[in-house]
Design a protein around this motif. Structure first.
Motif, short mmCIF file in Angstrom:
data_model
loop_
_atom_site.label_atom_id
_atom_site.label_comp_id
_atom_site.label_asym_id
_atom_site.label_seq_id
_atom_site.Cartn_x
_atom_site.Cartn_y
_atom_site.Cartn_z
N ALA A 142 0.83 -1.21 0.00
CA ALA A 142 0.00 0.00 0.00
C ALA A 142 0.86 1.26 0.00
CB ALA A 142 -0.93 -0.01 1.21
N ALA A 143 1.91 1.26 0.81
CA ALA A 143 2.80 2.42 0.87
C ALA A 143 3.47 2.65 -0.47
CB ALA A 143 3.84 2.24 1.97
N SER A 144 3.92 1.59 -1.11
CA SER A 144 4.59 1.73 -2.40
C SER A 144 3.63 2.31 -3.45
CB SER A 144 5.11 0.37 -2.87
OG SER A 144 6.13 -0.10 -2.01
N GLY A 145 2.37 1.88 -3.40
CA GLY A 145 1.40 2.40 -4.34
C GLY A 145 1.17 3.89 -4.17
N GLN A 174 13.56 -5.71 8.42
CA GLN A 174 13.57 -5.82 6.96
C GLN A 174 12.53 -4.90 6.34
OE1 GLN A 174 12.94 -10.06 6.56
NE2 GLN A 174 15.13 -10.51 6.49
N PHE A 175 11.35 -4.84 6.96
CA PHE A 175 10.29 -3.96 6.46
C PHE A 175 10.74 -2.51 6.47
CE2 PHE A 175 7.00 -1.02 8.05
CZ PHE A 175 6.16 -0.98 6.96
N VAL A 176 11.31 -2.07 7.59
CA VAL A 176 11.76 -0.67 7.69
C VAL A 176 12.92 -0.41 6.74
CG1 VAL A 176 12.73 1.06 9.25
CG2 VAL A 176 10.97 -0.49 10.09
N HIS A 177 13.80 -1.36 6.60
CA HIS A 177 14.94 -1.20 5.68
C HIS A 177 14.45 -0.96 4.25
CE1 HIS A 177 19.01 -1.73 4.15
NE2 HIS A 177 18.53 -2.61 3.28
N VAL A 178 13.48 -1.76 3.82
CA VAL A 178 12.95 -1.62 2.46
C VAL A 178 12.20 -0.30 2.31
CG1 VAL A 178 11.28 -2.55 0.80
CG2 VAL A 178 12.81 -4.09 2.03
N LEU A 179 11.36 0.05 3.29
CA LEU A 179 10.55 1.26 3.18
C LEU A 179 11.42 2.51 3.19
CD1 LEU A 179 7.80 2.54 2.93
CD2 LEU A 179 7.52 2.37 5.41
N THR A 180 12.40 2.58 4.08
CA THR A 180 13.27 3.76 4.10
C THR A 180 14.12 3.84 2.83
OG1 THR A 180 14.92 2.52 5.40
CG2 THR A 180 13.37 3.91 6.61
N GLY A 181 14.45 2.68 2.24
CA GLY A 181 15.16 2.70 0.97
C GLY A 181 14.31 3.30 -0.13
N ARG A 182 13.03 2.98 -0.13
CA ARG A 182 12.12 3.56 -1.14
C ARG A 182 11.93 5.05 -0.90
NH1 ARG A 182 7.87 -1.51 -0.87
NH2 ARG A 182 9.09 -2.94 -2.20
N ILE A 183 11.88 5.44 0.36
CA ILE A 183 11.79 6.87 0.68
C ILE A 183 13.00 7.61 0.14
CG2 ILE A 183 11.89 8.52 2.61
CD1 ILE A 183 10.12 6.52 4.19
#
Length: 212
Positions: free
Chosen positions: A109-112, A145-154
């Protein structure tokens, strides 16, 4: 701390591409600090991820000191489906996941929403309150892992992010591990005269303990 009170943070000083962790005991004003940081989006674009209250209530709290007509807010609700007896439907502005433990659903959802703002050329800020609830449903490795991926997308989107974590004597390991993912840390503590904060790893707030 009451609404309308200035804090010693300079939310606009949080650079694009960076994410900050706001950590401290419960009930010390972390949500307000998160709102301040997310509210510094120059394009008035926000993605709010709520694990403690439903999306509407969280959104209302964010917009209470802002002109709602000026803002494009997208929300990810980790609460309503588990609490409601009725079917909860997604909309263009609100996506629901089954619980705060559905890290895959939150990430999708965040990526969308991030793609939506990126293609609209609006520099969004992402606010997640709170990682502590996620840690009640998922182990530390998965949350990391979730935070690592999300902050990378940010970072790759040129957005900015703020996340909160309730600290206790029992979750010091979680703080130590999760801090490694973030560009900066806002530490909050509760003193006799009220809460204090300091910033480590960033130039958007005081480095010494300061009342707020």
């Amino acid at each position: 701390m009451s609404d309308g009170t200035e804090t010693p943070l300079d939310p606009g000083g949080l650079p694009t591409g960076e994410s900050v962790l706001i950590a401290g005991p419960a009930m010390t004003g972390k949500r307000r600090l998160l709102f301040d940081l997310v509210g510094a989006s120059r394009d008035r674009a926000a993605i709010l991820i709520s694990t403690k209250s439903d999306a509407e209530r969280f959104r209302e709290g964010f917009l209470s000191e802002r002109k709602s007509d000026d803002w494009a807010v997208r929300s990810i609700d980790c609460v309503a489906r588990s609490r409601s007896m009725r079917q909860v439907r997604d909309t263009a502005e609100i996506k629901h996941v089954s619980s705060a433990g559905d890290l895959t659903g939150v990430g999708i959802a965040a990526s969308g929403f991030m793609r939506e703002f990126y293609h609209a050329d609006r520099a969004a800020r992402i606010g997640l309150h709170s990682l502590s609830t996620m840690l009640m449903y998922a182990d530390l490795r998965r949350v990391y892992q979730f935070v690592h991926v999300l902050t990378g997308r940010i970072d790759s989107s040129g957005f900015a992010g703020a996340f909160t974590l309730d600290t206790t004597t029992r979750n010091s390991e979680s703080l130590d591990v999760l801090t490694q993912v973030f560009d900066a840390l806002v530490e909050v503590r509760d003193e006799e005269n009220g809460p204090e904060l300091r910033v480590r790893g960033g130039d958007f707030g005081p480095r010494a303990w300061t009342e707020f």
